[in-house]
Write a protein that holds these residues in place. Structure first.
Motif: not given
Length: 136
Positions: A58-72
């Motif tokens: 989940p920590l890696i997912m959060a970083v990827l979500a931010w990097t991928a410009r996914l919704p907050g």
């Protein structure tokens, strides 16, 4: 920029893959608990050690979500999974000292499952307007 778009798309694909991997790992973890309860207590060791292999996803997912410009919302949900995972570890480790924490362990497990499904649901939405990974 083309490179930026490719990088963002790659981060989105990696996020989706890790979200699925976390969910599948979680289901396997529940299976290990069932083996320990209904087959042999020897399986508690597998149940206790397996989360070490997927708990930081989940920590890696959060970083990827931010990097991928996914919704907050996706970043917050990923961090929520991380928090619940930490809660699972704490309830397991401290349950011998504070017995009531043992009862929270399966409750947090249900919350973890629901939350991981909430992350996967928009990833599978066939309507491009609703799918969180299809914007940008």
């Amino acid at each position: 920029m083309m490179v930026d778009k490719t990088y963002t798309r790659m981060a989105r694909v990696c996020f989706m893959a890790l979200a699925w991997l976390f969910n599948i790992s979680f289901i396997i973890q529940v299976f290990f608990a069932g083996l320990a309860l209904f087959v042999s207590p020897d399986n508690w060791l597998v149940h206790a050690t397996f989360p070490r292999y997927f708990s930081l996803l989940p920590l890696i997912m959060a970083v990827l979500a931010w990097t991928a410009r996914l919704p907050g919302k996706m970043i917050r949900r990923s961090l929520g999974l991380l928090g619940m995972t930490i809660g699972m570890f704490l309830t397991a480790v401290l349950s011998s000292r504070i017995g009531v924490l043992s009862a929270l362990h399966p409750v947090i497990a249900i919350m973890l499952f629901w939350s991981s499904i909430a992350i996967l649901r928009p990833l599978r939405d066939p309507n491009p307007k609703n799918a969180s990974l299809n914007h940008g």
